[in-house]
Design a protein around this motif. Structure first.
Motif, PDB file in Angstrom:
ATOM      1  N   ALA A 126      18.140  28.517 -16.516  1.00  0.00           N
ATOM      2  CA  ALA A 126      17.308  27.578 -17.250  1.00  0.00           C
ATOM      3  C   ALA A 126      16.347  26.868 -16.317  1.00  0.00           C
ATOM      4  O   ALA A 126      15.245  26.488 -16.726  1.00  0.00           O
ATOM      5  CB  ALA A 126      18.181  26.548 -17.959  1.00  0.00           C
ATOM      6  N   ALA A 181      13.963  27.572 -22.054  1.00  0.00           N
ATOM      7  CA  ALA A 181      15.113  26.667 -21.939  1.00  0.00           C
ATOM      8  C   ALA A 181      14.729  25.246 -22.337  1.00  0.00           C
ATOM      9  O   ALA A 181      15.505  24.549 -22.994  1.00  0.00           O
ATOM     10  CB  ALA A 181      15.664  26.689 -20.515  1.00  0.00           C
ATOM     11  N   ARG A 210      23.504  25.904 -19.868  1.00  0.00           N
ATOM     12  CA  ARG A 210      22.550  26.798 -19.222  1.00  0.00           C
ATOM     13  C   ARG A 210      22.673  26.664 -17.711  1.00  0.00           C
ATOM     14  O   ARG A 210      22.974  25.605 -17.167  1.00  0.00           O
ATOM     15  CB  ARG A 210      21.124  26.450 -19.659  1.00  0.00           C
ATOM     16  CG  ARG A 210      20.875  26.587 -21.167  1.00  0.00           C
ATOM     17  CD  ARG A 210      21.021  28.018 -21.647  1.00  0.00           C
ATOM     18  NE  ARG A 210      20.076  28.903 -20.992  1.00  0.00           N
ATOM     19  CZ  ARG A 210      18.850  29.147 -21.444  1.00  0.00           C
ATOM     20  NH1 ARG A 210      18.429  28.580 -22.559  1.00  0.00           N
ATOM     21  NH2 ARG A 210      18.048  29.970 -20.791  1.00  0.00           N
TER      22      ARG A 210
END
Length: 506
Positions: A126, A181, A210
């Protein structure tokens, strides 16, 4: 042969009183990035009172700058976090793949951008952070003051402990994000202050689950002015991290950390320690016919079928997925009980259901009417206790937050204390035979550890002192009292019987 499409990268430079450094930062961005990526630069002057905007425009037009440079000016100062929100919104709306945060004061080396961007090719992180702490003592050699070095280490250690993470540094401002993300987290709800950086880490890593990668970067401290109030920043960082941990435990709720997709989650079975589930299971006779009102995932009925040989009928607003009961009716209990087989059972369960109903009194009235021919039918019912010590303490400090689970579950529409629950049951025509307090589900919140078992035992020991204060849930055995109509009919029948007896006497 088809050529691959370059990833689009936005280098975002938030600037505030950076008239002496912004041109140098722009010149130091490696031109070679254009060979691998489609790169643009965005500079947002956060309402500086110096020549930052003019110098940014001048630098953008210098010879040798191979990037398209957009310079914006905030008419009102938005703060460090607020300026980032605007930059990330810009990246999302224009469809970039990655956005790199590069400070306008030159503290972070633009020369590291190729390596940091390359890390996105290693899996699907992410974010990629440049860390000054991955190289031992490197930050000190780069000029980081000792008090900042120690503060960084202490804060990072504390946050890692609370969040069960392993970052080397929570407080680097050199950050590259996957725009995809960023779209999964509500970063626009975050603080406009400097602890925005902490909140977005928590959103991505702790709640959205993430991955964040870290790579070493050099440390540089020049003559730039530090605009961070260290004590205020540290306090805000710790408070934000503690709120996140409390939210995970179901004690606190803040929408900025509500990052997971909304999915239907049935309640988790709690049979292995004192709970409404284990207590109800112990009271159900073997081989009995059980009606489970609001059976959720059907786990209680499944356990009763397999371990006690019961015949179980379930009713719930959502279909069963993993288990099969003997009978199942798809019905939102707010719609009433008409047409449902309520009477033909030996015992009725209503575990953690009543608080979800729009009108518990109306439902209980209808249940009582449906059982008019079965006075005395045992019913086991439970609900949350709003008088539990944690909600009381939260109110004491001015907090009343609904969350995704716990007493203040966002799906709860009505909340009770011991006295108000008893009063509700009695006024709806039920006799309360027993009402007990249930301790908090510490093994569910903390895992089955020595700490959770210890807290569970402490909670159980405190309940006799004050069940209203230390009871997490209310557990009751009730039965319907005969209705007035039933009693009138019984009086007629008994009168007829007695008249027949009198007439039969010679």
């Amino acid at each position: 042969m088809a050529t691959s499409i370059k990833k689009r990268v936005l280098i975002f430079i938030p600037a505030y009183h950076a008239e002496s450094t912004i041109a140098g930062v722009l010149r130091r961005i490696p031109p070679s990035l254009q060979e691998t990526y489609d790169v643009d630069v965005l500079i947002i002057d956060d309402s500086s009172r110096d020549l930052t905007f003019a110098k940014s425009h001048e630098a953008a037009r210098q010879a040798g700058i191979p990037f398209d440079v957009q310079v914006l000016f905030n008419p009102v100062n938005q703060g460090y976090g607020g300026n980032q929100k605007i930059g990330y919104r810009y990246a999302i709306e224009r469809g970039y793949d990655y956005v790199a945060l590069l400070h306008g004061d030159g503290q972070y080396a633009p020369e590291c951008l190729p390596e940091l961007l390359g890390a996105f090719n290693e899996g699907n992180p992410a974010a990629v952070y440049g860390s000054r702490m991955l190289t031992p003592t490197g930050a000190l050699r780069g000029g980081m003051p000792l008090y900042k070095f120690v503060g960084n280490k202490v804060l990072t250690w504390t946050q890692n402990r609370l969040l069960r993470s392993h970052l080397s540094e929570f407080h680097s401002g050199y950050r590259l994000y996957s725009v995809a993300a960023l779209q999964t987290v509500p970063f626009e709800r975050n603080s406009n202050d400097f602890h925005f950086d902490t909140e977005i880490i928590i959103q991505l890593m702790f709640f959205a689950k993430r991955e964040i990668l870290e790579l070493p970067i050099p440390t540089y401290y020049g003559d730039e002015i530090c605009r961070v109030n260290g004590m205020s920043y540290a306090l805000n960082v710790i408070l934000s991290t503690m709120k996140a941990r409390l939210q995970e435990l179901g004690i606190f709720y803040d929408r900025r950390y509500d990052c997971a997709p909304m999915v239907l989650e049935h309640y988790t079975p709690k049979f292995d320690y004192p709970s409404t589930h284990s207590m109800a299971f112990a009271l159900v006779p073997e081989h009995s016919r059980v009606l489970d009102l609001g059976c959720a995932g059907g786990y209680m009925g499944d356990a009763l079928k397999k371990r006690k040989g019961c015949y179980v009928t379930g009713i719930d607003a959502f279909p069963l997925e993993d288990v099969r009961l003997d009978e199942f009716y798809l019905r939102d209990l707010n719609e009433g009980l008409d047409g449902l087989p309520i009477e033909n059972h030996d015992i009725i369960l209503m575990l953690d259901v009543i608080e979800h109903l729009a009108s518990p009194e109306r439902f209980l009235d209808q249940l009582h009417e449906s059982l008019s021919r079965r006075p005395g039918l045992p019913i086991i019912i439970s609900t949350a206790n709003i008088g539990f010590i944690i909600p009381r303490l939260m109110l004491l400090i001015g907090q009343f937050n609904y969350g995704k689970r716990g007493i203040l579950d966002v799906t709860h529409t009505r909340l009770f204390t011991f006295s108000s629950f008893r009063r509700c049951l009695e006024q709806c025509g039920f006799a309360v035979e027993e009402i007990k307090a249930v301790p908090g589900p510490f093994p569910l919140a903390l895992g089955d550890t020595w700490l959770s078992r210890f807290l569970l035992n402490v909670n159980r020991a405190l309940i006799p002192i004050s069940r209203g204060l230390f009871g997490y849930q209310i557990f009751a055995r009730i039965k319907p009292r005969p209705s007035v109509a039933y009693l009138l009919d019984a009086a007629h029948q008994e009168s007829d019987r007695k008249v027949r007896e009198l007439e039969s006497v010679p």
